[in-house]
Design an enzyme around this catalytic site. Structure first.
Site, mmCIF file in Angstrom:
data_model
loop_
_atom_site.group_PDB
_atom_site.id
_atom_site.type_symbol
_atom_site.label_atom_id
_atom_site.label_comp_id
_atom_site.label_asym_id
_atom_site.label_seq_id
_atom_site.Cartn_x
_atom_site.Cartn_y
_atom_site.Cartn_z
ATOM 1 N N HIS A 178 24.321 -13.502 -2.535
ATOM 2 C CA HIS A 178 24.541 -12.082 -2.792
ATOM 3 C C HIS A 178 24.480 -11.891 -4.313
ATOM 4 O O HIS A 178 24.892 -12.775 -5.061
ATOM 5 C CB HIS A 178 25.937 -11.741 -2.261
ATOM 6 C CG HIS A 178 26.293 -10.287 -2.262
ATOM 7 N ND1 HIS A 178 26.653 -9.609 -3.401
ATOM 8 C CD2 HIS A 178 26.359 -9.381 -1.247
ATOM 9 C CE1 HIS A 178 26.933 -8.349 -3.089
ATOM 10 N NE2 HIS A 178 26.757 -8.178 -1.789
ATOM 11 N N ASP A 214 31.420 -18.764 -2.479
ATOM 12 C CA ASP A 214 31.526 -17.353 -2.120
ATOM 13 C C ASP A 214 31.863 -17.284 -0.638
ATOM 14 O O ASP A 214 31.015 -17.543 0.218
ATOM 15 C CB ASP A 214 30.197 -16.653 -2.428
ATOM 16 C CG ASP A 214 30.233 -15.174 -2.062
ATOM 17 O OD1 ASP A 214 31.192 -14.748 -1.390
ATOM 18 O OD2 ASP A 214 29.294 -14.450 -2.447
ATOM 19 N N CYS A 261 21.591 -6.604 -0.961
ATOM 20 C CA CYS A 261 22.011 -7.207 -2.231
ATOM 21 C C CYS A 261 21.592 -8.669 -2.309
ATOM 22 O O CYS A 261 22.293 -9.496 -2.898
ATOM 23 C CB CYS A 261 23.516 -7.095 -2.462
ATOM 24 S SG CYS A 261 24.102 -5.412 -2.587
ATOM 25 N N GLN A 284 31.771 -13.808 3.355
ATOM 26 C CA GLN A 284 31.349 -13.703 4.754
ATOM 27 C C GLN A 284 32.027 -14.721 5.667
ATOM 28 O O GLN A 284 31.989 -14.579 6.874
ATOM 29 C CB GLN A 284 29.823 -13.855 4.858
ATOM 30 C CG GLN A 284 29.043 -12.727 4.210
ATOM 31 C CD GLN A 284 29.215 -11.392 4.936
ATOM 32 O OE1 GLN A 284 29.464 -11.339 6.140
ATOM 33 N NE2 GLN A 284 29.086 -10.301 4.204
ATOM 34 N N LYS A 302 36.586 -7.347 4.402
ATOM 35 C CA LYS A 302 35.707 -8.001 5.378
ATOM 36 C C LYS A 302 36.520 -8.860 6.349
ATOM 37 O O LYS A 302 35.975 -9.635 7.127
ATOM 38 C CB LYS A 302 34.669 -8.872 4.662
ATOM 39 C CG LYS A 302 33.690 -8.052 3.812
ATOM 40 C CD LYS A 302 32.588 -8.926 3.262
ATOM 41 C CE LYS A 302 31.909 -8.356 2.043
ATOM 42 N NZ LYS A 302 30.883 -7.362 2.332
HETATM 43 C C1 LIG Z 1 28.268 -12.965 0.458
HETATM 44 C C2 LIG Z 1 28.926 -11.850 -0.297
HETATM 45 N N1 LIG Z 1 29.385 -12.073 -1.521
HETATM 46 C C3 LIG Z 1 29.998 -11.118 -2.227
HETATM 47 C C4 LIG Z 1 30.156 -9.848 -1.732
HETATM 48 C C5 LIG Z 1 30.826 -8.817 -2.558
HETATM 49 O O1 LIG Z 1 32.032 -8.415 -1.977
HETATM 50 P P1 LIG Z 1 32.814 -7.156 -2.515
HETATM 51 O O2 LIG Z 1 31.834 -6.030 -2.583
HETATM 52 O O3 LIG Z 1 33.880 -6.925 -1.500
HETATM 53 O O4 LIG Z 1 33.362 -7.514 -3.856
HETATM 54 C C6 LIG Z 1 29.677 -9.557 -0.468
HETATM 55 C C7 LIG Z 1 29.772 -8.191 0.077
HETATM 56 O O5 LIG Z 1 28.868 -7.651 0.675
HETATM 57 C C8 LIG Z 1 29.046 -10.583 0.273
HETATM 58 O O6 LIG Z 1 28.575 -10.353 1.503
#
Ligand SMILES: Cc1ncc(COP(=O)(O)O)c(C=O)c1O
Lengths: 422, 138
Positions: free
Chosen positions: A138, A216, A380, A219, A242
């Protein structure tokens, strides 16, 4: 084109009987029980954010109605209770991930947590260092490392990825050994594809070479409920929204010595031991990373989310999600003209797909007409889309509150949309 | 309301179900000539859209009328673009300001496509047209 599974008649469609009391669970999530465009809502966008159970909503309201006070400050009953509550949720979160309370830092989400680590490591990174990133990340787990590399002169190196978006663990290990990285930043599960990364082998290899491994977990936090001491990563980030919790709350787990060695990137009140006009002494982690008034109501409500999850054995949730996902995957794969990019094995429950050369935006717009909520676009993850040779895709992401009927409605709606487009 | 717009939007107005409405929108999009590839440049992209939308809004200096051109890689947005073009192309700045795209989209049952959250570029296009017309009149 990546995996093409058009009209794959070899795939068996199975619907194992669900043991999980899904009717009761769905009843607990008020948002699910509504109509969109005169159709019952089929919510398949949990990868973006999950719905919230009533207890999370009630806890938020109760906090502001009866309990509101700042934490770690006032010497009065409300403030003391709020502080106890706030620290209890930290302990609850630590228990959820199998780590110690003082290894959890509150942030506003996964994005802020990654930024906290990347900025916090700046003093430890030099121009001789290599930071491994991967093509599935992401943007939240890419851009902060790009910035760190620019600021320090460190080199970025992208992990090899198979054409279909899966990792070949052997190749990854070889790559890590060759690069001898200082940092490895990698997702536990891809937000676009749902594919689960084979982390244990990668973490073991990277750490044996002295690398710091940042995972990260946005998910994976809910779908996989990892025990982070067993996973053995150095840092792990997550977002409460999430994991059926509120927006604006998330956190960072850090192995204590490494966490405490990070430089705070935001400074101010609450994080200091002593302040004189010209210098300050910071407190130890996690306090030194929590300057300013935190999202107290949100953190309190996140506690309710974790309590809600704890009424199930995680295996129960996982089994249910997998059954619904497998059913959805095999039904989708049978539709002529569907390009399916998500692997069916090792997946948290996400379907990334396109139909012929139709634009995902058109498909998602039409699906919405049938009350089916999906995401369309690059999610993203532009480097991953480029790797797969597409501009974007439709993403249907499942959670434990989805059922077989959601899948049937989704597939029926999709077929109706296809009829409109063809 | 301009006759062109009434004519092109007729089939959408008459659609009895939403599915038919979208079919008509996509058909309308098909009638819109594609922009030359040379014009599909990043500078002409409406930023922040899930779909790609290229737009050009200019005033024809001799005729003092608006010239709008656009294209999209999605079929639905391209159809909506065709509606906007039918609404505004060839109007003087004064006439532009008398046209309310929001009302027209409302009447067609398409108002949600002009909501800020849609991010489809149509709203941005309407705003740019309105701003340019206002500037012309100063
Ligand atoms: C794999 C991953 N990393 C980071 C994020 C960023 O999360 P947040 O927008 O809650 O900070 C997301 C959110 O879509 C994600 O799916």
């Amino acid at each position: 084109m990546a995996t093409i599974l058009a009209n794959n008649d070899n795939v068996d469609i199975t619907m194992p009987e669900l043991k999980f009391d899904i009717t009761r669970v769905r009843h607990d999530f008020p948002t699910l029980n509504q109509s969109i465009n005169a159709c019952p809502l089929v919510y398949l966008d949990s990868g973006a954010t999950t719905q919230k159970p009533q207890c999370v909503i009630d806890t938020t309201a109760k906090f502001y109605t009866d309990e509101n006070a700042n934490v770690h400050r006032g010497r009065h009953t409300l403030s003391e209770n709020a502080t106890i509550q706030y620290e209890n949720v930290r302990a609850q979160t630590a228990t959820y991930f199998g780590v110690n309370s003082n290894e959890i830092v509150w942030t506003k989400g996964a994005t802020e947590a990654i930024n906290l680590v990347a900025n916090g490591l700046r003093k430890q990174v030099t121009a001789n260092d290599t930071i491994i990133i991967t093509p599935i990340e992401h943007h939240a787990n890419l851009v902060p490392w790009q910035v760190l590399a620019q600021q320090t002169g460190a080199k970025l190196a992208a992990m090899p990825l198979n054409k279909d978006g899966t990792f070949d663990t052997e190749l990854c290990l070889k790559f890590i050994k060759k690069q001898k990285p200082a940092i490895v930043a990698i997702s536990h599960a891809s937000n676009a594809l749902g594919n689960i990364t084979d982390l244990p082998a990668i973490i073991e290899c990277a750490k044996s070479l002295g690398a710091i491994v940042v995972v990260d977990g946005a998910q994976s936090a809910m779908h996989l409920k990892p025990n982070l001491k067993i996973l053995d990563c150095d840092f792990y980030v997550f977002s409460a929204h999430k994991m059926i919790g509120p927006t604006g709350v998330g956190g960072l787990y850090g192995r204590y010595e490494l966490l405490n060695a990070l430089t705070p990137y935001q400074t101010g009140g609450e994080m200091i031991q002593t302040v004189t006009l010209y210098e300050s002494v910071y407190r130890d982690a996690p306090a030194k990373f929590e300057s300013g008034t935190p999202n107290i109501a949100g953190i309190t409500a996140f506690g309710a989310a974790l309590s809600y999850l704890s009424q199930f054995r995680h295996a129960e949730i996982f089994e249910h999600e997998q059954a619904v996902f497998n059913y959805a995957h095999s039904r989708l794969a049978k539709i002529d003209g569907i390009y399916l990019y998500s692997s069916i094995k090792n997946n948290i429950g996400t379907l990334c797909f396109n139909y012929k050369d139709e634009h995902p935006f058109d498909l998602a717009t039409l699906l919405d007409g049938y009350g089916v909520a999906v995401r369309a676009g690059h999610h993203c993850t532009q480097p991953l889309m480029a790797h797969l040779g597409i501009n974007g895709s439709v993403r249907a992401s499942f959670a434990f509150y989805n059922n077989y009927s959601d899948v049937d409605k989704f597939i029926d709606a999709l077929q109706a949309c296809i009829a409109i487009l063809d | 309301m301009t006759n062109t717009f009434n004519k092109v939007s007729e089939s959408i107005r008459n659609a009895s179900v939403w599915q038919q409405k979208y079919r008509e929108i996509m058909l309308l999009g098909k009638t819109l000539p594609s922009l030359l590839t040379a014009l599909k440049i990043d500078d002409a992209l409406v930023p922040g859209c899930e779909s790609k939308v290229w737009m050009y809004v200019e005033f024809d200096l001799t005729e003092n009328v608006l010239v709008v051109a656009g294209d999209s890689d999605t079929r639905i947005v391209k159809g909506l673009l065709a509606l906007i073009l039918a609404l505004y192309n060839g109007l003087t700045p004064e006439q532009v300001l008398q046209v309310n795209a929001y009302n027209e989209f409302e009447k067609l049952g398409l108002i949600s496509h002009l909501s800020p959250s849609r991010g489809n570029g149509i709203k941005a296009m309407v705003e740019k047209i309105q701003t340019m017309a206002k500037q012309k009149l100063i």
